[in-house]
Design an enzyme around this catalytic site. Structure first.
Site, mmCIF file in Angstrom:
data_model
loop_
_atom_site.group_PDB
_atom_site.id
_atom_site.type_symbol
_atom_site.label_atom_id
_atom_site.label_comp_id
_atom_site.label_asym_id
_atom_site.label_seq_id
_atom_site.Cartn_x
_atom_site.Cartn_y
_atom_site.Cartn_z
ATOM 1 N N HIS A 1 -9.018 -3.555 -2.527
ATOM 2 C CA HIS A 1 -8.061 -2.764 -1.749
ATOM 3 C C HIS A 1 -8.458 -1.290 -1.751
ATOM 4 O O HIS A 1 -8.496 -0.643 -0.689
ATOM 5 C CB HIS A 1 -6.663 -2.950 -2.352
ATOM 6 C CG HIS A 1 -5.574 -2.223 -1.642
ATOM 7 N ND1 HIS A 1 -4.544 -2.872 -0.993
ATOM 8 C CD2 HIS A 1 -5.326 -0.899 -1.478
ATOM 9 C CE1 HIS A 1 -3.720 -1.981 -0.463
ATOM 10 N NE2 HIS A 1 -4.173 -0.764 -0.752
ATOM 11 N N GLU A 2 -8.784 -0.746 -2.922
ATOM 12 C CA GLU A 2 -9.112 0.681 -3.000
ATOM 13 C C GLU A 2 -10.461 0.984 -2.357
ATOM 14 O O GLU A 2 -10.618 2.018 -1.690
ATOM 15 C CB GLU A 2 -9.075 1.151 -4.452
ATOM 16 C CG GLU A 2 -7.730 0.992 -5.135
ATOM 17 C CD GLU A 2 -6.572 1.576 -4.334
ATOM 18 O OE1 GLU A 2 -6.758 2.607 -3.650
ATOM 19 O OE2 GLU A 2 -5.475 0.990 -4.378
ATOM 20 N N CYS B 1 0.845 -1.192 0.000
ATOM 21 C CA CYS B 1 0.000 0.000 0.000
ATOM 22 C C CYS B 1 0.882 1.243 0.000
ATOM 23 O O CYS B 1 1.877 1.304 0.736
ATOM 24 C CB CYS B 1 -0.908 -0.002 1.230
ATOM 25 S SG CYS B 1 -1.997 1.432 1.356
ATOM 26 N N HIS C 1 -10.175 1.264 1.354
ATOM 27 C CA HIS C 1 -9.694 2.578 1.800
ATOM 28 C C HIS C 1 -10.863 3.526 2.063
ATOM 29 O O HIS C 1 -10.827 4.323 3.011
ATOM 30 C CB HIS C 1 -8.781 3.203 0.745
ATOM 31 C CG HIS C 1 -7.340 2.837 0.882
ATOM 32 N ND1 HIS C 1 -6.613 3.071 2.031
ATOM 33 C CD2 HIS C 1 -6.474 2.266 -0.004
ATOM 34 C CE1 HIS C 1 -5.367 2.653 1.848
ATOM 35 N NE2 HIS C 1 -5.256 2.159 0.631
#
Length: 224
Positions: A177-178, A135, A181
């Site tokens: 993953h995004e 990351c 966030h």
């Protein structure tokens, strides 16, 4: 000991200021945007749904700044909170510059530049895949994360058009993953912490297409 940067980063997150003004000030710095690191509260708050707060012109400029920053890092995805802006906006793009064997094992294929506005995902099926990931907000480290191998992503693009697609392999990992966030999660929240390895250790020991050797040596389990 790392020295503090002498670059002044404007405080774009004062709640008393309109979001558009804060983004304008951030963009005024020029060039790639500063990426905030783990420990910054903006990475741990759920991002605000995008509902026209920036206006079309400013949104386009902000998206281009995210793209520039992602390329400069370099990375294959970047979420707005990673540059200190708590909006549900992310960008992804992956040229997949990996050896053919690695790409085949990880399901890593090139992905064009995409803008994801207000994305969410759900697993499709029960299969899970575990690989090392890193990351931009946790520089210098990677860890194994087991994630759904296939997901359905719903979102809008930068023009407000609906996105409803299934992703598999590495692209599925990127969108998870995004989107995480935007929900205040870092990949370490889902990682097998015994696998945590520095970039130096990755290059020296764990560059294989799969993390099986790392699992045996570091003492962690992989999904069946």
């Amino acid at each position: 000991m790392a020295s503090e940067s002498d670059r002044t980063v404007p405080d774009t997150r004062s709640a008393s200021r309109p979001l558009a003004d804060r983004v304008e000030e951030l963009l005024a710095t020029g060039g790639p945007l500063p990426i905030v690191a783990a420990g910054d509260p903006v990475l741990r708050r759920g991002a605000e749904p995008y509902d026209g707060q920036l206006g079309p012109g400013l949104l386009a400029r902000f998206v281009e700044a995210l793209r520039l920053t992602m390329h400069a890092a370099p990375g294959v995805g970047l979420a707005a909170p990673q540059v200190g802006v708590g909006l549900r906006i992310a960008v992804i793009e992956d040229p997949a510059p990996v050896p053919e064997e690695v790409g085949a094992v990880r399901g890593r294929v090139p992905q064009p530049f995409r803008v994801l506005v207000n994305p969410s995902y759900e697993a499709v099926g029960s299969d899970r895949a575990a690989f090392f990931e890193g990351c931009l907000s946790v520089p210098g480290w990677q860890a194994v994360v087991a994630r759904p191998a296939r997901v359905r992503l719903t979102a809008l693009d930068e023009h407000g058009r609906a996105v409803d697609e299934e992703f598999t392999g590495w692209p599925a990992r990127i969108v998870q993953h995004e989107t995480d966030h935007l929900d205040g999660m870092l990949y370490l929240d889902r990682a097998e912490l015994r696998s945590l390895s520095s970039n130096e250790a990755m290059a020296l020991r764990w560059s294989q297409p799969t993390p099986e050797r790392a699992a045996a040596a570091l003492g962690f389990a992989l999904p069946d």
